[in-house]
Motif scaffolding. Sequence first.
Motif, short mmCIF file in Angstrom:
data_model
loop_
_atom_site.label_atom_id
_atom_site.label_comp_id
_atom_site.label_asym_id
_atom_site.label_seq_id
_atom_site.Cartn_x
_atom_site.Cartn_y
_atom_site.Cartn_z
N GLY A 353 5.96 26.19 15.80
CA GLY A 353 5.70 25.75 17.31
C GLY A 353 5.84 24.01 17.30
O GLY A 353 4.97 23.45 18.23
N GLY A 354 6.72 23.42 16.40
CA GLY A 354 6.68 22.05 16.28
C GLY A 354 7.86 21.69 17.34
O GLY A 354 8.46 22.27 18.16
N THR A 355 8.35 20.29 17.23
CA THR A 355 9.39 19.74 17.88
C THR A 355 10.24 19.06 17.20
O THR A 355 10.01 18.40 16.23
CB THR A 355 8.77 18.74 18.97
N LEU A 356 11.89 19.19 17.57
CA LEU A 356 12.80 18.47 16.74
C LEU A 356 13.61 17.75 17.65
O LEU A 356 13.81 18.11 18.91
CB LEU A 356 13.52 19.51 16.08
N ALA A 357 13.84 16.45 17.32
CA ALA A 357 14.89 15.59 18.08
C ALA A 357 15.97 14.97 17.13
O ALA A 357 15.55 14.61 15.97
CB ALA A 357 14.09 14.50 18.65
N ALA A 358 17.08 15.24 17.75
CA ALA A 358 18.32 14.73 16.90
C ALA A 358 19.23 14.19 17.69
O ALA A 358 19.70 14.59 18.84
CB ALA A 358 19.08 16.07 15.95
N GLY A 359 20.12 13.17 17.43
CA GLY A 359 20.95 12.50 18.05
C GLY A 359 21.31 10.99 17.76
O GLY A 359 20.37 10.29 16.71
N PRO A 360 22.15 10.34 18.17
CA PRO A 360 22.52 9.00 17.82
C PRO A 360 21.40 7.97 18.23
O PRO A 360 20.80 8.11 19.29
CB PRO A 360 23.84 8.68 18.43
N VAL A 361 21.24 6.91 17.61
CA VAL A 361 20.60 5.79 17.69
C VAL A 361 21.42 4.78 18.37
O VAL A 361 22.22 4.50 18.15
CB VAL A 361 19.72 5.21 16.60
N GLU A 363 21.28 1.47 18.07
CA GLU A 363 21.89 0.47 17.11
C GLU A 363 23.16 0.96 16.15
O GLU A 363 23.44 0.23 15.36
CB GLU A 363 20.69 -0.34 16.38
N GLY A 364 23.29 2.36 16.32
CA GLY A 364 24.07 2.83 15.53
C GLY A 364 23.52 3.85 14.23
O GLY A 364 22.48 3.47 13.82
N GLY A 365 24.30 5.02 14.02
CA GLY A 365 23.68 5.81 13.22
C GLY A 365 23.10 7.09 14.00
O GLY A 365 23.56 7.04 15.07
N PHE A 366 22.46 7.90 13.30
CA PHE A 366 21.94 9.42 13.43
C PHE A 366 20.54 9.32 13.03
O PHE A 366 20.07 8.90 12.11
CB PHE A 366 22.78 10.33 13.21
N ARG A 367 19.80 10.19 13.90
CA ARG A 367 18.30 10.07 13.62
C ARG A 367 17.94 11.72 14.00
O ARG A 367 18.38 12.36 14.81
CB ARG A 367 17.29 9.30 14.68
N VAL A 368 17.35 12.20 12.88
CA VAL A 368 16.68 13.59 12.95
C VAL A 368 15.18 13.42 12.88
O VAL A 368 14.80 12.96 11.85
CB VAL A 368 17.17 14.59 12.06
N ARG A 369 14.27 13.77 13.92
CA ARG A 369 12.86 13.71 13.68
C ARG A 369 12.16 14.96 14.15
O ARG A 369 12.51 15.71 15.08
CB ARG A 369 12.23 12.55 14.59
N ALA A 370 11.33 15.31 13.22
CA ALA A 370 10.55 16.65 13.32
C ALA A 370 9.03 16.31 13.37
O ALA A 370 8.66 15.75 12.49
CB ALA A 370 11.18 17.82 12.29
N VAL A 371 8.40 17.13 14.22
CA VAL A 371 7.00 17.23 14.20
C VAL A 371 6.30 18.41 14.07
O VAL A 371 6.88 19.33 14.81
CB VAL A 371 6.35 16.51 15.58
#
Length: 374
Positions: A353-361, A363-371
């Motif tokens: 039941g968490g959340t996931l966000a993924a995409g370019p940032v 300033e350049g690069g890529f971010r994956v964030r999970a809660v």
Amino acid sequence: MAPRIPSPVDWLVAGVVGLFAVAEEIGERTAAPDRQEAAWWIAAGVAAAVLVLFRRRAPFGVLSAYTIANVAGFLLVADVAAAWQYYTQLLLLFTLLSEVRPRDRRAVTGLAMTGVFVAAMLAASSNAPGWGDVAVAVVMTTVAAGAGIAVRRYRALAVRAAERGELLAREAVSAERARIARELHDIVVHSVSVMTMRTGGVRLMLGQERAPEREILATVEATGREAVEELRLMLNLLRGPESDGTVPIAGLDRLDELVDQVRAAGLTVKTEIYGEPVPLPPALDLSAYRILQEALTNTLKHAGPADVTVTVGYRPRELTLEVVDRGPSGPPPRPGESGYGLVGMRERVAMFGGTLAAGPVPEGGFRVRAVLPV
């Protein structure tokens, strides 16, 4: 399937055809003398624009009606064709061949009707048509027909590619769910085994005077052993005949080992831990490890050697995981390009039941964030 109502593009094309026809009939006609009954031909141009508006809804019917009307005008009125008439015919032929197969009877009939249109148009010309006129008409008709066939094939390829992408996504989801099930079964088997053994230990500690309690515990112990055996059978079924042994259980306590592995592969990794680390439920601990593992693997495959920051945050009621790289920014990997990829991470996050966000940032690069809720 043709749209039920004209799209904005259809309205735009019809408007262009209508304006072109009216402008040519009012002004000096292209390669043809002015007509005496200009008002009738202006109305014919507007009618042609209406037919063009519905060309995708009934491509064969529209082409047939337009061809019959114009050929009748060429032969009965003996009037010379304007440029807009010929270009509209090519547009309708293109539309028909972009909607139906080349071997379809409608496509063959449409080509034949266009041939009759061109022949009648040349016959009604004020000057005797030469070979050059015939060659130009044949080439332009061939180009329109070939473009229609090419567009149809491109659409078919795009549809097949989309279907294949959906199939790969479903396969990736199924494979990742099976992988998660295998790992959770190992955890469940271990936990039930511990419960069974401790129940047996308590039973042996009770004296003979506690016979009722010993009997209850013996029943619980027997039931636990049966459950363990059934879980092992199910686990073997999930693993399949080509897999044996147990799935290694990992957790965030092995994060340093994971970081050392990706560093050896070429990544520059920095880890940051916020909050006080606390013991996590085995399934949550394993999923958190797998999410970081997959995010780092994707970074290695798609960003190449890059600077990566791995952040683990312990909060009272949630666990946050973040992997940020400074490699080339681009779209997230599609299913099938990097194993389980984002599909697997989403499945693991959704399980809790968490959340996931993924995409370019920016300033350049890529971010994956999970809660993940704890």
